[in-house]
Design a protein around this motif. Structure first.
Motif, mmCIF file in Angstrom:
data_model
loop_
_atom_site.group_PDB
_atom_site.id
_atom_site.type_symbol
_atom_site.label_atom_id
_atom_site.label_comp_id
_atom_site.label_asym_id
_atom_site.label_seq_id
_atom_site.Cartn_x
_atom_site.Cartn_y
_atom_site.Cartn_z
ATOM 1 N N ARG A 52 -15.127 -5.436 4.454
ATOM 2 C CA ARG A 52 -14.920 -4.101 4.069
ATOM 3 C C ARG A 52 -15.444 -3.658 2.840
ATOM 4 O O ARG A 52 -15.584 -2.662 2.413
ATOM 5 C CB ARG A 52 -13.253 -3.795 4.135
ATOM 6 N N TYR B 124 -17.419 3.675 -2.106
ATOM 7 C CA TYR B 124 -16.542 4.728 -2.054
ATOM 8 C C TYR B 124 -15.847 4.997 -3.368
ATOM 9 O O TYR B 124 -15.644 5.949 -4.176
ATOM 10 C CB TYR B 124 -15.466 4.754 -1.053
ATOM 11 N N GLU C 251 -18.356 -0.949 1.824
ATOM 12 C CA GLU C 251 -18.045 0.552 2.111
ATOM 13 C C GLU C 251 -16.799 0.910 0.980
ATOM 14 O O GLU C 251 -16.971 1.890 0.283
ATOM 15 C CB GLU C 251 -17.274 0.699 3.417
ATOM 16 N N LEU C 252 -15.819 -0.004 0.703
ATOM 17 C CA LEU C 252 -14.815 0.162 -0.167
ATOM 18 C C LEU C 252 -15.436 0.481 -1.704
ATOM 19 O O LEU C 252 -15.390 1.192 -2.494
ATOM 20 C CB LEU C 252 -13.888 -0.694 -0.315
ATOM 21 N N ALA D 263 0.772 -1.185 -0.361
ATOM 22 C CA ALA D 263 -0.018 0.113 -0.055
ATOM 23 C C ALA D 263 0.926 1.202 -0.161
ATOM 24 O O ALA D 263 0.521 2.356 -0.750
ATOM 25 C CB ALA D 263 -1.024 -0.109 1.484
ATOM 26 N N LYS E 247 -10.781 -9.318 3.516
ATOM 27 C CA LYS E 247 -11.778 -8.980 4.581
ATOM 28 C C LYS E 247 -12.973 -8.498 3.917
ATOM 29 O O LYS E 247 -13.029 -7.406 3.497
ATOM 30 C CB LYS E 247 -10.987 -7.746 5.200
ATOM 31 N N ASN F 199 -7.346 -5.824 0.531
ATOM 32 C CA ASN F 199 -6.890 -5.527 1.881
ATOM 33 C C ASN F 199 -5.953 -4.457 1.836
ATOM 34 O O ASN F 199 -5.680 -3.723 2.973
ATOM 35 C CB ASN F 199 -6.308 -6.726 2.568
ATOM 36 N N LEU G 97 -6.530 -1.642 0.077
ATOM 37 C CA LEU G 97 -7.267 -0.603 -0.032
ATOM 38 C C LEU G 97 -7.760 0.414 1.058
ATOM 39 O O LEU G 97 -8.331 -0.142 2.187
ATOM 40 C CB LEU G 97 -8.571 -0.786 -1.004
ATOM 41 N N ASP G 98 -7.767 1.737 1.047
ATOM 42 C CA ASP G 98 -8.481 2.622 2.176
ATOM 43 C C ASP G 98 -8.770 3.709 1.109
ATOM 44 O O ASP G 98 -8.482 3.803 0.156
ATOM 45 C CB ASP G 98 -7.513 2.829 3.172
ATOM 46 N N LYS G 99 -9.405 4.652 1.959
ATOM 47 C CA LYS G 99 -9.858 5.920 1.439
ATOM 48 C C LYS G 99 -8.720 6.541 0.840
ATOM 49 O O LYS G 99 -8.954 7.417 -0.403
ATOM 50 C CB LYS G 99 -10.633 6.613 2.264
ATOM 51 N N GLU G 100 -7.609 6.675 1.324
ATOM 52 C CA GLU G 100 -6.564 7.404 0.888
ATOM 53 C C GLU G 100 -6.055 6.981 -0.555
ATOM 54 O O GLU G 100 -5.981 7.684 -1.293
ATOM 55 C CB GLU G 100 -5.345 7.539 1.830
ATOM 56 N N LYS H 149 0.622 4.160 -3.034
ATOM 57 C CA LYS H 149 0.431 5.470 -2.807
ATOM 58 C C LYS H 149 1.582 6.438 -3.244
ATOM 59 O O LYS H 149 0.867 7.479 -4.066
ATOM 60 C CB LYS H 149 0.106 5.665 -1.231
#
Length: 168
Positions: A138, A145, A141-142, A68, A135, A96, A98-101, A72
């Motif tokens: 998650r 978004y 939501e992912l 990650a 996961k 796993n 991935l996040d909002k950032e 980024k």
């Protein structure tokens, strides 16, 4: 393809996971994951744009998103250096990582398509057969978004693992 002229390229090779259904450990080496420097990636994209007028890059690697922090950093560079280029990956995105950032950076970098490597929708099958242990909780939501950010989504699923029931 989304653009008029596209090219394929790799920024990494291999995958640190050893999911039992995947050939990556056999082809690229057991848990082998090699990264190209960001300078080398930028130089190749610049050459493709300058020499061939490329307006889309398709990354064709096994697990581009597994690291990650590196992803980024790469997305920041792509957004800064190549605002007129569209990017996407043809391999599965490691959910796993991935996040909002990451998703925000994908949108900023014109990363318009992602193929999520979900593999199995049942937690028990995930635990037994998918070494990256996606996961699943998650995902709603992912996905929501990513859709809000205008990222076209596809998903990869395996059906019929040994021992998998029809209900699973």
């Amino acid at each position: 393809a989304m653009g008029e002229r596209y090219a394929v390229m790799l920024t990494t090779r291999g995958c640190p996971h050893t999911c039992e259904f995947c050939t990556s450990p056999l082809v690229s080496g057991w848990r082998a994951y090699r990264k190209r420097s960001l300078d080398a990636v930028v130089a190749e994209i610049r050459w493709l744009v300058d020499e061939f007028g490329i307006d889309e890059i398709q990354f064709v690697e096994e697990n581009m998103f597994v690291n990650a922090k590196r992803m980024k950093d790469l997305l920041r560079v792509l957004a800064k250096e190549f605002s007129g280029i569209t990017f996407w990956n043809t391999g599965g995105v490691d959910v796993n990582a991935l996040d909002k950032e990451v998703i925000d950076l994908m949108a900023e970098a014109n990363f318009h398509r992602a193929i999520l490597a979900i593999e199995a929708g049942d937690p028990e099958v995930q635990a037994q057969r998918v070494e990256k242990h996606v996961k699943l909780d998650r995902l709603p939501e992912l996905v929501k978004y990513m859709q809000e950010k205008g990222i076209d989504l596809k998903a990869l699923y395996m059906i019929g693992f040994p021992g998998e029931t029809r209900a699973q």
